[in-house]
Design a protein around this motif. Structure first.
Motif, PDB file in Angstrom:
ATOM      1  N   GLU A 116      11.638  10.078  -2.191  1.00 43.78           N
ATOM      2  CA  GLU A 116      11.726   8.723  -2.745  1.00 43.78           C
ATOM      3  C   GLU A 116      12.585   8.752  -4.015  1.00 43.78           C
TER       4      GLU A 116
ATOM      5  N   HIS B 290       7.485  -2.625  -2.918  1.00 47.68           N
ATOM      6  CA  HIS B 290       8.289  -1.427  -2.643  1.00 47.68           C
ATOM      7  C   HIS B 290       9.566  -1.519  -3.469  1.00 47.68           C
TER       8      HIS B 290
ATOM      9  N   ALA C 275      11.582   4.242  -7.439  1.00 50.65           N
ATOM     10  CA  ALA C 275      10.151   4.227  -7.738  1.00 50.65           C
ATOM     11  C   ALA C 275       9.879   3.908  -9.201  1.00 50.65           C
TER      12      ALA C 275
ATOM     13  N   ARG D 177       5.602   8.070  -3.668  1.00 48.10           N
ATOM     14  CA  ARG D 177       4.711   8.069  -2.518  1.00 48.10           C
ATOM     15  C   ARG D 177       5.240   8.859  -1.326  1.00 48.10           C
TER      16      ARG D 177
ATOM     17  N   TYR E 182       5.770   3.319   3.142  1.00 47.54           N
ATOM     18  CA  TYR E 182       6.070   1.903   2.873  1.00 47.54           C
ATOM     19  C   TYR E 182       6.427   1.190   4.165  1.00 47.54           C
TER      20      TYR E 182
ATOM     21  N   SER F  57       2.364  -6.583   2.811  1.00 45.43           N
ATOM     22  CA  SER F  57       3.055  -5.342   2.465  1.00 45.43           C
ATOM     23  C   SER F  57       2.961  -5.098   0.968  1.00 45.43           C
TER      24      SER F  57
ATOM     25  N   HIS G  36      -1.755   2.786  -1.675  1.00 51.77           N
ATOM     26  CA  HIS G  36      -1.444   1.488  -2.284  1.00 51.77           C
ATOM     27  C   HIS G  36      -2.772   0.804  -2.635  1.00 51.77           C
TER      28      HIS G  36
ATOM     29  N   PRO H 230      11.335  -6.108  -5.948  1.00 54.03           N
ATOM     30  CA  PRO H 230      10.866  -5.272  -4.833  1.00 54.03           C
ATOM     31  C   PRO H 230      11.468  -5.748  -3.515  1.00 54.03           C
TER      32      PRO H 230
END
Lengths: 789, 279
Positions: free
Chosen positions: A109, A96, A100, A105, A334, A93, A154, A84
């Motif tokens: 993406e 991410h 995906a 999200r 994100y 955070s 999230h 990530p």
């Protein structure tokens, strides 16, 4: 010295035309998309067409069977070779993934990708991938999102709070261990007047002329990665690519070739850059991805998007006693590299140019199912300026005071600098009244008011707007930037006396090849044409941070100047040996190096350079050659400022706003090249006025970007503006030897509130006290016709 | 922004173009400023493009007796800068100058704009007000259709597969004008109105009004036209007041609600009529 030699003019402060322009205007620049490497393959992404949902299946069969397709990767495949993505701020955070895995999200993406023989096949194959989703409710309104509705994006971030209610200002301990509201509460208790307003500084799409692009080339035989990218900071890219590929920085070379604008959106290190590198490494072939315009609208970070609840407490004489600003930032789906830090700059600059005794700001950052935000020209400071300057105008209206007079009453005074704000900034230097007075004079403020009143008497809807601004430029020092807040420069005198200099700044429209050459030509007293500035290639430029935060001149320019100083000293030592004089008596003049008081002894600059490279005899204590470098870390940011004034008319029948006049006084300290500075201000004004009048990213209730093309998202054009009337005051900064503050973003700060202030002034006869941007004709038409916007 | 694969053939004459058009799935391209964006968004995927941009007989602006004929592949720029049009029928040149931006005007063509029939395009309103003939060639020969019957619905025009617009023909008039409310991104018309008047001694004897941007396709406004007949300048505002009543279904989009668009119709019709009258 020969008397016939032409006298070289001093170039600092001159309107030298940009040497970059002929090649760029004639289409002779080389951008990432122009690059080709033997064996190169093209990568295309399959992107989510819904805003929020669980991925239930990805069928890549049809794509894999297409002629010319060499590989297909899903998010799960990429997750095996790419961790990530990291962020560059200290905030928590959520994970991410560049592509995906399990959940999408935001619309746009990446979900899967294709590697193919050419771009057309790659696109066809990406379209042939079938993704099935179990849709989830789209989170679009940040204030609803804060309640955890209609979904939590999230899992580990309840109520969608990326950053929950950080306080700042008067009575807040630097480590946030205690918050004392006494002073702020007292200010509001003592107030004669309180202004309260919710304001929206809406979301924008940066829209650089060149979309992004990446070419990654892992060479298995050498075990090196070369990555070309349309980025603002190749050295940061190099650092991150090394880390994410599990290789050393000595194995990575990052190159930013011509970059067609960035506006902050090319600071972030993007998933596409990591993906191209790991896929190239995995397959052992060069991989190219070029973003198309439709992708750029959703895949490149957006800017702004902050709601503020502003309260101002004041005495009846106009003195502001207190300010409260509750900020809610919609950061999208994100955290990107600097996302979480941008709204903190809005807090930092909450008091603008004013000495306000008590300030309380709070910041909440909220996840929504939209494209993530990050830096965009001004990055947090235009938002602060907008909120403060709208509030000051509302206060002036409430108190029936001239907006200039009200501001004057509250300015930080020249004798207060350096000025420690309650928000933690230390303003280096300033004279706000000087800029205001200059702007009022340039605009003929009283005459303009008479003109406005006459127009109103004739039935026209005309308003005047005024705005101050103070900006944070010259970003450093290292305590304020996780990347390091310095810059690097190297100056090499070639054997023929020409100069090659490298800078860690990575210009993408700023004109540093010109301004830095002006500086060095003056420093050595040689012709401008004899100086070349190299940038953007970590194989050529040893170290650097990059170009953002209006830092090139103040930080990188200073580093080059310091490197030049070191080389000049050494050259003087060679000259002293050659001319049999004392080093202290060596002078550089008109392309010659001579001895003070003995003009006949002077030798051409090139002759000294040649001697330094074939030093027979080698002067004692000297190494051959003329090349040296410097790192420069500023002690503080610079704080340029200014005053913008506008006159705007609204068509009574249609609500169409028309900008009649824009007068800008900007104080960026000493200017190296006023022509380039004006160009930067023009561009900033266009974007600032664009936000106020015609630019707005609009999402549907299901999280689709409705303004996803230039058919619906307006880019400002020259025909949208009157001739800008620019002038300057000069208040040097003590932070660098040139006294130059920086100017790249400044135009976006004052212009936006100055336009909205003019619109509200125009509509004041209709009882309007505030209108949110953008100034859509229909919105204004409704206000004129008594409806709410 | 990458179109699917397609074949391409350049036509050398109208007959050649018509023969090539007979190929399955073929679409005509001239300036490409309507078609190519749709192809890049993959909203249009023609198998073959027949390029008519370089057929000499299709380009140019000529006076023919009492008429003016504009070849289908004449660019907006050529129309905007035509001395003939500026002298004898300035509304056409003015409308052309309002289209898009210089790049669009240098490539886009009047025939393409009319065949594509974007609901917010500028030319349809103008040629409706001029009561222009659209000259069409097919393998069966040539026919002319009045603008009012050419625009039938949402991107729907009286043009059969295999047919080609070759020219626009109209009787020029000085007493005509076109004004629009710009959509600031695309510069298409949120509402655009064209008026062409027959005026004697300051009195409007007859009026034709074309409207674009407001509904599924450009339309004439017969109610307004009748109300304008016999009016002088003083009566224009009252005559156009109910202009929106002629428009059954009004477009709604990001840029304008139905209420606002409806309110703008009489405003721009009045401005067009007043400007035409002032000529």
């Amino acid at each position: 010295m020969t008397t016939s030699a032409p006298v070289l003019p001093k170039l600092i402060g001159e309107r030298v035309k940009r040497r970059e322009d002929p090649r760029l205007i004639q289409g002779r620049g080389t951008y990432v998309d122009d690059l080709k490497i033997a064996g190169m393959r093209h990568l295309a992404f399959k992107r989510s067409d819904i805003a929020h949902g669980k991925i239930t299946a990805i069928d890549t069969t049809a794509a894999e069977q297409m002629d010319g397709v060499e590989a297909v990767f899903t998010g799960a495949d990429i997750a095996k070779i790419l961790a990530p993505m990291p962020i560059g701020t200290p905030f928590p955070s959520p994970p991410h993934h560049a592509v995906a895995v399990d959940v999408v999200r935001y619309a746009g993406e990446p979900v899967a990708l294709v590697v193919a023989a050419d771009r057309y096949v790659a696109r066809d194959a990406a379209d042939a991938i079938v993704v099935s989703y179990d849709p989830l409710p789209a989170v679009v309104d940040p204030e609803v999102a804060m309640t955890g509705q209609p979904a939590v994006i999230h899992a580990d971030f309840p109520n969608n709070l990326a950053v929950a209610l950080v306080p700042s200002g008067t009575g807040v301990a630097p480590d946030l261990s205690s918050v004392d509201n006494t002073a702020v509460d007292q200010a509001f208790k003592n107030a004669d007047v309180v202004i309260s307003q919710r304001m929206v500084n809406h979301r924008l799409v940066p829209n650089a002329m060149e979309p992004r692009g990446v070419l990654a080339h892992w060479e298995p035989g050498k075990e090196t990665m070369t990555i070309w990218s349309s980025t603002q900071n190749p050295h940061i890219l190099k650092t991150m690519i090394a880390a994410m590929n599990g290789i050393g920085q000595h194995q990575v070379r990052a190159i930013a070739p011509e970059v067609g604008g960035g506006f902050g959106a090319k600071i972030n290190i993007y998933g596409e850059e990591y993906v191209c590198s790991v896929v190239s490494k995995q397959l052992g072939i060069p991989i190219k991805w070029i973003e198309d315009r439709s992708e750029a609208f959703v895949a490149t970070t957006h800017g702004r998007d902050i709601i503020a609840y502003v309260d101002v407490a004041a005495r009846r004489d106009g003195k502001v006693l207190g300010l409260k600003m509750r900020l809610i930032a919609d950061i999208g789906a994100y955290n990107m590299l600097l996302t979480a830090a941008i709204p903190t700059l809005t807090m930092l600059m909450a008091n603008g140019t004013y000495d306000i005794p008590a300030i309380r700001t709070t910041l909440t950052e909220v996840f929504t199912n939209k494209t993530p935000t990050d830096a965009y020209r001004g990055a947090g400071r235009p938002e602060a300026t907008y909120f403060v300057e709208r509030a000051m105008d509302m206060l002036a209206h409430e108190l029936k005071m001239d907006p200039a007079e009200l501001r004057r009453k509250n300015f930080i005074q020249p004798n207060q600098f350096p000025y420690q704000t309650q928000m933690g900034a230390v303003y280096d230097s300033g004279d706000y009244d000087k800029a205001l007075t200059a702007a009022l004079k340039a605009a003929n403020w009283d005459g303009l008011k008479a003109e406005r009143d006459q127009a109103r008497a004739n039935g026209r809807i005309v308003g005047l707007g005024l705005s101050m601004y103070v900006e944070v430029c010259g970003l450093g020092p290292s305590s304020s930037l996780p990347t390091g807040g310095w810059e690097h420069g190297q100056v090499t005198i070639e054997r023929d006396g020409r100069i090659t200099a490298t800078t860690g700044a990575s210009p993408h429209g700023q004109g540093n090849e010109t301004t830095f050459a002006q500086m060095l030509a003056d420093q050595f007293s040689i012709p401008f044409e004899h100086v070349t500035i190299l940038h953007g290639d970590t194989g050529v430029v040893k170290q650097g941070i990059g170009t953002f935060g209006s830092r090139s001149q103040a930080v990188a320019g200073t580093a080059l100047h310091l490197a030049g100083g070191k080389v000049k000293k050494k050259m003087a030592q060679f000259a002293a040996a050659m001319l049999e004089a004392s080093e202290d008596d060596i002078v550089f003049e008109n392309g010659m190096v001579g001895v003070k008081g003995a003009p006949a002894k002077a030798k051409p600059f090139a002759a000294i350079a040649a001697y330094a490279y074939v030093p027979v005899p080698l002067p004692p204590g000297l190494e051959p050659g003329l090349s040296d470098e410097a790192f420069f870390e500023p002690a503080n940011n610079t704080y340029p400022f200014g005053c913008h004034i506008s006159m705007l008319e609204i068509d009574r029948e249609t609500g169409e706003p028309k900008l009649l006049k824009l007068i800008a006084v900007d104080d960026a300290g000493h200017l190296i090249n006023p022509l380039i500075v004006e160009g930067q201000i023009h561009g900033g004004l266009a974007q600032g006025i664009g936000q106020a009048m015609i630019e707005e990213a609009v999402y549907s209730d299901d999280g689709q970007l409705l303004t996803g093309s230039f058919m619906d998202y307006a880019m400002p054009r020259a025909t949208d503006f009157p001739r800008f009337e620019l002038s300057a005051t000069v208040t040097p900064t003590p932070c660098n030897p040139f006294g130059a503050k920086g100017v790249g973003e400044a135009g976006t700060l004052g212009s936006t509130p100055c336009i909205v202030n003019a619109a509200v002034d125009a509509l004041s006869a209709y009882g309007v006290k505030h209108v949110d941007m953008m100034l859509r004709p229909e919105k204004l038409w409704r206000l004129i016709n008594g409806g709410r916007s | 922004m990458i179109p699917v694969a397609f074949d391409y053939a350049r036509a050398s004459s109208v007959d050649d173009a018509l023969a090539k058009l007979a190929a399955t799935g073929a679409k005509v391209i001239a300036g490409g400023h309507s078609l190519v964006p749709l192809m890049k968004l993959r909203l249009s995927e023609p198998g073959t493009l027949i390029d008519i941009a370089r057929i000499p007989e299709l380009a140019g602006i000529r006076a023919q007796g009492d008429s003016i004929e504009i070849g289908a592949t004449t660019t907006h720029h050529a129309i905007a800068t035509s001395a003939l049009l500026r002298d004898r029928c300035p509304v056409v040149a003015e409308a052309a100058a309002e289209i898009g931006d210089p790049q669009v005007r240098n490539r886009g063509t009047i025939g393409g704009s009319i065949a594509h029939a974007d609901p917010a395009a500028d030319f349809p309103a103008v040629i409706l007000a001029l009561d222009a003939d659209i000259v069409i060639r097919g393998t069966g020969g040539e026919r002319a259709v009045k603008a009012a019957s050419f625009f039938r619905g949402f991107y729907d025009v009286d043009l059969a597969p295999g047919e080609l617009i070759t020219a626009i023909r109209f009787a020029p008039t000085m007493s005509a004008a076109y004004v629009k409310l710009h959509q600031r991104a695309s510069h298409y018309a949120i509402v655009g109105a064209a008026a062409a008047l027959t005026v004697k001694g300051g009195v409007i004897e007859a009026a034709r009004v074309g409207l674009t941007g407001a509904t599924t396709h450009a339309i004439r406004l017969p109610g307004v036209e009748q109300a304008l007949a016999g009016q002088t300048a003083d009566g224009v505002a009252a005559a156009v007041k109910h202009a929106a009543d002629d428009v059954p279904d009004v477009n709604v989009d990001l840029h304008a609600s139905e209420e606002y668009r409806r309110a703008m119709i009489p405003v721009f019709v009045r401005r067009a009529v007043e400007r035409a009258l002032a000529r």
